[in-house]
Write a protein that holds these residues in place. Structure first.
Motif, PDB file in Angstrom:
ATOM      1  N   LEU A  35       0.835  -1.207   0.000  1.00 28.46           N
ATOM      2  CA  LEU A  35       0.000   0.000   0.000  1.00 28.46           C
ATOM      3  C   LEU A  35       0.865   1.251   0.000  1.00 28.46           C
ATOM      4  O   LEU A  35       0.613   2.201  -0.738  1.00 28.46           O
ATOM      5  CB  LEU A  35      -0.915   0.008   1.225  1.00 28.46           C
ATOM      6  N   PHE A  36       1.902   1.240   0.829  1.00 29.83           N
ATOM      7  CA  PHE A  36       2.792   2.388   0.940  1.00 29.83           C
ATOM      8  C   PHE A  36       3.456   2.719  -0.396  1.00 29.83           C
ATOM      9  O   PHE A  36       3.447   3.869  -0.821  1.00 29.83           O
ATOM     10  CB  PHE A  36       3.852   2.123   2.017  1.00 29.83           C
ATOM     11  N   VAL A  37       4.055   1.716  -1.070  1.00 28.97           N
ATOM     12  CA  VAL A  37       4.758   1.998  -2.324  1.00 28.97           C
ATOM     13  C   VAL A  37       3.801   2.391  -3.447  1.00 28.97           C
ATOM     14  O   VAL A  37       4.225   2.956  -4.449  1.00 28.97           O
ATOM     15  CB  VAL A  37       5.679   0.830  -2.771  1.00 28.97           C
ATOM     16  N   HIS A  38       2.509   2.117  -3.267  1.00 29.04           N
ATOM     17  CA  HIS A  38       1.515   2.559  -4.238  1.00 29.04           C
ATOM     18  C   HIS A  38       0.888   3.901  -3.865  1.00 29.04           C
ATOM     19  O   HIS A  38      -0.089   4.337  -4.472  1.00 29.04           O
ATOM     20  CB  HIS A  38       0.435   1.483  -4.422  1.00 29.04           C
ATOM     21  N   GLY A  39       1.453   4.554  -2.843  1.00 28.52           N
ATOM     22  CA  GLY A  39       1.048   5.918  -2.539  1.00 28.52           C
ATOM     23  C   GLY A  39       0.033   6.093  -1.436  1.00 28.52           C
ATOM     24  O   GLY A  39      -0.397   7.210  -1.171  1.00 28.52           O
ATOM     25  N   ILE A  40      -0.362   5.018  -0.802  1.00 29.09           N
ATOM     26  CA  ILE A  40      -1.315   5.132   0.300  1.00 29.09           C
ATOM     27  C   ILE A  40      -0.516   5.245   1.591  1.00 29.09           C
ATOM     28  O   ILE A  40       0.190   4.318   1.975  1.00 29.09           O
ATOM     29  CB  ILE A  40      -2.263   3.919   0.341  1.00 29.09           C
ATOM     30  N   GLU A  41      -0.600   6.389   2.240  1.00 27.24           N
ATOM     31  CA  GLU A  41       0.213   6.639   3.428  1.00 27.24           C
ATOM     32  C   GLU A  41      -0.637   7.069   4.619  1.00 27.24           C
ATOM     33  O   GLU A  41      -0.135   7.676   5.551  1.00 27.24           O
ATOM     34  CB  GLU A  41       1.265   7.700   3.128  1.00 27.24           C
ATOM     35  N   ASP A  42      -1.917   6.758   4.618  1.00 22.06           N
ATOM     36  CA  ASP A  42      -2.813   7.173   5.696  1.00 22.06           C
ATOM     37  C   ASP A  42      -2.838   6.177   6.852  1.00 22.06           C
ATOM     38  O   ASP A  42      -3.882   5.910   7.428  1.00 22.06           O
ATOM     39  CB  ASP A  42      -4.242   7.362   5.160  1.00 22.06           C
ATOM     40  N   PHE A  43      -1.688   5.592   7.166  1.00 18.24           N
ATOM     41  CA  PHE A  43      -1.601   4.637   8.266  1.00 18.24           C
ATOM     42  C   PHE A  43      -0.170   4.676   8.792  1.00 18.24           C
ATOM     43  O   PHE A  43       0.722   5.219   8.155  1.00 18.24           O
ATOM     44  CB  PHE A  43      -1.971   3.228   7.808  1.00 18.24           C
ATOM     45  N   ASP A  44       0.035   4.112   9.954  1.00 18.11           N
ATOM     46  CA  ASP A  44       1.373   4.021  10.524  1.00 18.11           C
ATOM     47  C   ASP A  44       1.961   2.658  10.199  1.00 18.11           C
ATOM     48  O   ASP A  44       1.461   1.633  10.650  1.00 18.11           O
ATOM     49  CB  ASP A  44       1.339   4.228  12.042  1.00 18.11           C
ATOM     50  N   MET A  45       3.001   2.655   9.398  1.00 14.48           N
ATOM     51  CA  MET A  45       3.664   1.420   9.036  1.00 14.48           C
ATOM     52  C   MET A  45       4.633   1.059  10.147  1.00 14.48           C
ATOM     53  O   MET A  45       5.374   1.907  10.641  1.00 14.48           O
ATOM     54  CB  MET A  45       4.408   1.623   7.706  1.00 14.48           C
ATOM     55  N   ASP A  46       4.654  -0.216  10.554  1.00 17.98           N
ATOM     56  CA  ASP A  46       5.551  -0.612  11.630  1.00 17.98           C
ATOM     57  C   ASP A  46       6.541  -1.699  11.219  1.00 17.98           C
ATOM     58  O   ASP A  46       7.363  -2.127  12.017  1.00 17.98           O
ATOM     59  CB  ASP A  46       4.771  -1.060  12.861  1.00 17.98           C
ATOM     60  N   ASP A  47       6.450  -2.151   9.954  1.00 19.94           N
ATOM     61  CA  ASP A  47       7.417  -3.114   9.460  1.00 19.94           C
ATOM     62  C   ASP A  47       7.463  -3.060   7.944  1.00 19.94           C
ATOM     63  O   ASP A  47       6.655  -2.402   7.308  1.00 19.94           O
ATOM     64  CB  ASP A  47       7.103  -4.526   9.941  1.00 19.94           C
ATOM     65  N   LEU A  48       8.445  -3.748   7.373  1.00 16.95           N
ATOM     66  CA  LEU A  48       8.614  -3.804   5.925  1.00 16.95           C
ATOM     67  C   LEU A  48       8.286  -5.234   5.499  1.00 16.95           C
ATOM     68  O   LEU A  48       8.923  -6.186   5.963  1.00 16.95           O
ATOM     69  CB  LEU A  48      10.061  -3.450   5.564  1.00 16.95           C
ATOM     70  N   ASP A  49       7.272  -5.387   4.649  1.00 20.61           N
ATOM     71  CA  ASP A  49       6.821  -6.712   4.212  1.00 20.61           C
ATOM     72  C   ASP A  49       7.305  -6.966   2.789  1.00 20.61           C
ATOM     73  O   ASP A  49       6.897  -6.271   1.861  1.00 20.61           O
ATOM     74  CB  ASP A  49       5.292  -6.786   4.242  1.00 20.61           C
ATOM     75  N   ILE A  50       8.182  -7.964   2.652  1.00 15.28           N
ATOM     76  CA  ILE A  50       8.772  -8.283   1.353  1.00 15.28           C
ATOM     77  C   ILE A  50       8.645  -9.784   1.122  1.00 15.28           C
ATOM     78  O   ILE A  50       8.912 -10.586   2.019  1.00 15.28           O
ATOM     79  CB  ILE A  50      10.263  -7.905   1.311  1.00 15.28           C
ATOM     80  N   MET A  51       8.274 -10.150  -0.099  1.00 13.59           N
ATOM     81  CA  MET A  51       8.257 -11.555  -0.487  1.00 13.59           C
ATOM     82  C   MET A  51       9.422 -11.780  -1.448  1.00 13.59           C
ATOM     83  O   MET A  51       9.620 -11.000  -2.381  1.00 13.59           O
ATOM     84  CB  MET A  51       6.939 -11.915  -1.163  1.00 13.59           C
ATOM     85  N   ILE A  52      10.193 -12.835  -1.184  1.00 15.13           N
ATOM     86  CA  ILE A  52      11.335 -13.181  -2.017  1.00 15.13           C
ATOM     87  C   ILE A  52      11.115 -14.593  -2.543  1.00 15.13           C
ATOM     88  O   ILE A  52      10.642 -15.465  -1.809  1.00 15.13           O
ATOM     89  CB  ILE A  52      12.647 -13.133  -1.195  1.00 15.13           C
ATOM     90  N   GLN A  53      11.450 -14.797  -3.806  1.00 13.35           N
ATOM     91  CA  GLN A  53      11.289 -16.127  -4.386  1.00 13.35           C
ATOM     92  C   GLN A  53      11.992 -17.157  -3.508  1.00 13.35           C
ATOM     93  O   GLN A  53      13.124 -16.953  -3.078  1.00 13.35           O
ATOM     94  CB  GLN A  53      11.863 -16.135  -5.806  1.00 13.35           C
ATOM     95  N   TRP A  54      11.358 -18.275  -3.240  1.00 14.25           N
ATOM     96  CA  TRP A  54      11.807 -19.238  -2.233  1.00 14.25           C
ATOM     97  C   TRP A  54      13.215 -19.770  -2.464  1.00 14.25           C
ATOM     98  O   TRP A  54      13.895 -20.113  -1.503  1.00 14.25           O
ATOM     99  CB  TRP A  54      10.831 -20.402  -2.129  1.00 14.25           C
ATOM    100  N   ASN A  55      13.698 -19.874  -3.673  1.00 13.93           N
ATOM    101  CA  ASN A  55      15.002 -20.462  -3.899  1.00 13.93           C
ATOM    102  C   ASN A  55      16.135 -19.426  -3.955  1.00 13.93           C
ATOM    103  O   ASN A  55      17.217 -19.709  -4.441  1.00 13.93           O
ATOM    104  CB  ASN A  55      15.011 -21.324  -5.164  1.00 13.93           C
ATOM    105  N   TYR A  56      15.894 -18.237  -3.406  1.00 11.08           N
ATOM    106  CA  TYR A  56      16.946 -17.217  -3.363  1.00 11.08           C
ATOM    107  C   TYR A  56      17.396 -17.025  -1.975  1.00 11.08           C
ATOM    108  O   TYR A  56      17.115 -16.672  -1.069  1.00 11.08           O
ATOM    109  CB  TYR A  56      16.461 -15.908  -3.978  1.00 11.08           C
TER     110      TYR A  56
END
Length: 56
Positions: A35-56
């Motif tokens: 949501l944040f990287v798409h420009g929605i900033e009306d909330f307090d973010m408390d962590d960074l959520d990233i998905m990485i391909q399983w074999n990396y």
């Protein structure tokens, strides 16, 4: 989210993007980070959520 906090998150997001792009590691942002990287900033973010391909 205030402007100072938003700038800190953007700095972190771009740092992560640079590392993954340099390593050619497939990734995507998830949950509140998506949501944040798409420009929605009306909330307090408390962590960074990233998905990485399983074999990396």
């Amino acid at each position: 989210m205030d402007n100072e906090q938003s700038n800190k998150w953007w700095k972190l997001v771009f740092s992560v993007i640079n590392v993954f792009d340099e390593g050619k590691i497939p990734y995507s942002f998830d949950a509140s980070t998506s949501l944040f990287v798409h420009g929605i900033e009306d909330f307090d973010m408390d962590d960074l959520d990233i998905m990485i391909q399983w074999n990396y």
